[in-house]
Design an enzyme around this catalytic site. Structure first.
Site, PDB file in Angstrom:
ATOM      1  N   GLU A   1      27.242  18.649  28.586  1.00  0.00           N
ATOM      2  CA  GLU A   1      27.171  19.569  28.804  1.00  0.00           C
ATOM      3  C   GLU A   1      27.601  20.390  28.107  1.00  0.00           C
ATOM      4  OE1 GLU A   1      28.579  21.679  32.845  1.00  0.00           O
ATOM      5  OE2 GLU A   1      28.623  20.161  33.913  1.00  0.00           O
ATOM      6  N   GLY A   2      26.225  20.051  26.741  1.00  0.00           N
ATOM      7  CA  GLY A   2      26.719  21.027  26.078  1.00  0.00           C
ATOM      8  C   GLY A   2      27.748  20.293  24.660  1.00  0.00           C
TER       9      GLY A   2
END
Length: 821
Positions: free
Chosen positions: A502-503
């Site tokens: 997620e990043g």
């Protein structure tokens, strides 16, 4: 002397007006009144008076006369600004427009209004949410044996999968109208936290369908037909969703995905329809091996103009059933021996109708906007909640183990080196809990917290990684030897997973937190950029003038506030809090002004180059992050009624964040490209030097002591930890044994003293207990307690061993080729 006094008075008026954020007119009136008073009453020289009048007039006249100001000041600045302003790509513009601004905007403004923070609703669960947490969540945790999940099955047991579906765990974010649970974001976070304290695979399995994926996207963008069909099936677990975004060449840079869909005509279920021919290669997709409904991101093209004149429509999103012809799915990745379902998805010449697009054909090319608008909500909950849950479980288990495990005749938690690690575990768990809670509550207030979700994701997972490391150090060999008795090793093993997904955290810190915050959260930068897009030149000048001089006033105010608050240790700031906590609110106010000042100086000096100064951006992001976390800690403390017993943890968390804020500023100043500007920054932010320090040894001792015995503060910190005493939950067993072992400690000291003095002579521990009973040193109740607690301690500190064959996962591949096949 009178001339010097005059100029000092004018400077004081400017500083006071800047500190109070007075208007230009108010500053002008105050300055004129001061000049009149000096002209009539003082003995200042004519030269000093005339020069002072000219100075004030030179500033006041153009600033107060709007037409002159716009023509002679704003217009030239606007022409220069057009050349220097950072050029934003379309994807950057969409990302900036997608989120909303909450408390982080107050911090960027330099004068946070704490009343707004404290007026925000407290974290509370509804009756239904509490019943679910105390019922189905507890039942599901009881079904999980971590060793069985992680080593034997490499999956959840079938009965757990069925229970998840039956109890609608996949439907927490789906409205009741579609058969879902319709929980608040805070309840969603609480569920994920508790599940994560039992097993990471379990938490991941439940959190992903409730994060960025088909359900979230359908709720916001799906057609009514899509919603009515898919949402009830997702809520009941009849469909297991996944979402394919990442590929071999596009990870954090999701906008560069090479996966492609081409609009064309083709045959589908025996009929010729207008559709898309898809070719894609995705990896790292959670739940993909078991998913029945696959969300897919790809770049959609229309070379034949079947939908219009635009050939490259952009990123688009579609939903594909598992049995779609041409799609390959089912193989698994193995993420660091934490075996949640994760694997690749591939497709070659997969033809599907345009109706498979989420939102239908009208949403073709809108995928990036859809993703960034939804990602901030999912990112605010799933990973911060899992990280907070893991940290809280580590605090509970490590505190208990440090009290129970003895070396050199003492609980290891009494040694200062261990106390230091325990304090970090407790303080960082306190921080992670507060930031996770604050960001989930922002979602419940209707925010799309793009910046604060990045803060929560980065810092909660980093704190959890640090907590996992200290947990391993305190447990030593107990945490190293994997097996059913080991409750810490997998958390340490799997820590990089949350850091990566997620990043990736490196990207989140270096590019997102300050990179988005500098534009999105700043009160005027976005307005200045927006003014450039106004076609009417007169209206453009008016809008830019308003933003520009608002920006200049803010910058001067932040410089004034930073200097005066630095000189007074923040005491000039009007803040809430008790005498005990006010100093921390004052630190937030002081360093908030410093952040606004440093951000403006960085943007002024570096302009569009700032986004390429990633390490500078990261450090400014650290300042914003720690001010946000400090605010979250204070808010949580207030919401719980300022419990005095929590004071050591509050102090530790606040002092840690203040020190990290100071260090981030120091590194910004040390590495700032323009040395004169760096010296100015240092003089305004640290006029008396940098005096913040990490928590003291004495405070470390207090926090460590709280973790090592049952008490209100420890119970509050670990309230969402699954700690039921049952055979497959060693943490629960240890927690149940802790009060008994503490009760037996005085008796153990009496036995050791008697053995050392020769009062009892037994050679074995059991013989010593018998002698003590015979000599009347202890009674039968004491004897029984000591026998019981010694057996409990032996079980708690025990580790596993295996027959070699038991450690084999199955038939070993004979060749490297076979192994990779």
């Amino acid at each position: 002397m009178s001339g010097l006094t005059l100029y000092l008075t004018l400077a004081g008026i400017a500083l006071a007006c800047g500190f109070a954020r007075s208007s230009i007119r108010q500053w002008t009136i105050a300055s004129v009144l001061a000049l009149l008073a000096f002209s009539v009453l003082s003995s200042a020289s004519t030269l000093a008076l005339v020069s002072a009048w000219l100075l004030v007039a030179a500033l006041a006249v153009p600033l107060n006369h709007t037409p002159w100001r716009r023509q002679y000041l704003t217009a030239p600045v606007l022409n220069t600004y057009r050349k220097l302003a950072p050029r934003l790509s379309e994807t950057e513009e969409i990302a900036l427009e997608a989120g909303t601004v909450g408390w982080e905007g107050e911090l960027f403004g330099g004068k946070p209004r704490f009343g707004q923070l404290l007026a925000q609703p407290k974290a509370e669960l509804s009756a239904d949410e509490r019943a679910f947490l105390d019922g189905p969540v507890e039942t599901l945790c009881a079904m999980i044996d971590e060793w069985d999940v992680n080593h034997v099955r490499a999956d959840l047991p079938p009965e757990a999968w069925q229970y998840i579906k039956d109890q609608r765990f996949f439907g927490m974010i789906i409205p009741k109208a579609y058969g879902g649970l319709e929980f608040s974001a805070y309840a969603h976070s609480a569920v994920v936290q508790k599940l994560s304290t039992k097993n990471a695979v379990l938490a991941s399995t439940v959190s992903v369908p409730n994060s960025l994926g088909p359900a979230e996207l359908l709720l916001h963008y799906g057609t009514e037909e899509q919603k009515n069909y898919y949402l009830p099936r997702l809520a009941k677990g009849e469909e297991v969703p996944c979402f394919g975004l990442t590929g071999p060449t596009a990870g954090s840079d999701a906008t560069s995905i090479p996966d492609e869909g081409v609009i064309c005509r083709g045959e589908f279920k025996g009929e010729e329809v207008l559709g898309m021919r898809l070719n894609f290669d995705k990896r790292y997709i959670t739940l993909a091996p078991v998913a029945t409904l696959i969300g897919l991101a790809f770049r959609l093209k229309d070379p034949d103009g079947l939908l219009g004149d635009e050939k490259d429509l952009g990123i688009s999103l579609a939903l594909l059933p598992r049995d779609t012809q041409g799609m390959e799915i089912g193989r698994r990745h193995m993420p660091l021996n934490v075996p949640f379902q994760n694997g690749p998805i591939r497709g070659t010449d997969v033809f599907v109708p345009l109706e498979y697009l989420i939102g239908g054909p009208s949403m073709a090319g809108q995928g990036w906007r859809m993703l960034v608008e939804c990602l901030s909500v999912g990112r605010a909950i799933s990973l911060p909640s899992s990280a907070a849950g893991g940290s809280r479980a580590a605090a509970l288990a490590t505190g208990a183990y440090a009290r129970i495990r003895r070396q050199f005749g003492l609980p290891i938690g009494r040694f200062e080196g261990v106390e230091e690690a325990l304090a970090r575990i407790g303080g960082k768990a306190y921080l992670a809990t507060a930031v996770s809670e604050a960001t989930a509550l922002a979602v419940d207030r209707g925010e799309k917290p793009a910046v604060s979700s990045a803060i929560a994701k980065y810092h909660a997972t980093e704190l959890a990684r640090q907590v996992a490391g200290d947990t391993m150090d305190v447990h030593g060999g107990k945490a190293v030897i994997l097996g059913p008795k080991n409750y810490a090793g997998r958390g340490w093993q799997g820590a990089p997973i949350a850091i990566t997904v997620e990043g990736a955290n490196i990207m989140t810190r270096s590019l997102m937190i300050f990179g988005q915050g500098a534009i999105r959260c700043h009160p005027f930068v976005l307005k200045e950029l927006a003014a450039l897009g106004i076609e009417d030149r007169r209206e453009q000048l008016r809008a830019f003038d308003k933003a520009l001089f608002g920006h200049i006033g803010l910058a001067f105010s932040n410089a004034s506030r930073s200097l005066l608050l630095g000189l007074t240790g923040g005491r000039l700031a009007r803040t809430p809090g008790s005498r005990y906590t006010r100093r921390y609110y004052q630190a937030v106010a002081r360093y908030s002004a410093g952040l606004g000042l440093a951000a403006d100086l960085a943007m002024l000096v570096l302009g569009g180059k700032l986004k390429f100064k990633e390490r500078l951006s990261a450090r400014l992001g650290d300042v914003l992050s720690h001010l946000y976390m400090l605010s979250a800690v204070l808010k949580r403390y207030e919401d719980h009624g300022r419990p005095a017993v929590d004071a050591p943890m509050l102090n530790w968390a606040c002092q840690y964040s203040i020190y990290q804020t100071q260090q981030a500023f120091a590194e910004v100043i040390r590495n700032f490209p323009s040395r004169p500007v760096a010296w100015l920054m240092k003089a305004l932010i640290f006029p008396l030097g940098a005096w913040a320090r990490l928590p003291s040894d004495r405070l470390d001792h207090k926090v460590a002591a709280l973790l090592q015995s049952p008490n209100e503060a420890r119970a509050r910190l670990t309230s969402l930890v699954y700690a039921v005493a049952e055979p497959n939950n060693p943490v629960g067993q240890m927690e149940a044994a802790l009060p008994l072992i503490i009760q037996a400690e005085p008796l153990e000291r009496k036995i050791r003293k008697a053995a050392a003095s020769g009062e009892i002579e037994g050679e074995t521990p059991l013989e010593q207990l018998a002698d003590a009973l015979d000599e009347g040193l202890i009674n039968q109740t004491d004897y029984d307690l000591l026998v019981q607690t010694r057996a409990l301690v032996a079980e708690i500190i025990a580790v596993d061993d295996f027959d070699p064959a038991a450690l084999m996962a199955g038939r070993q591949p004979e060749t490297a080729v076979e192994q990779a096949a």
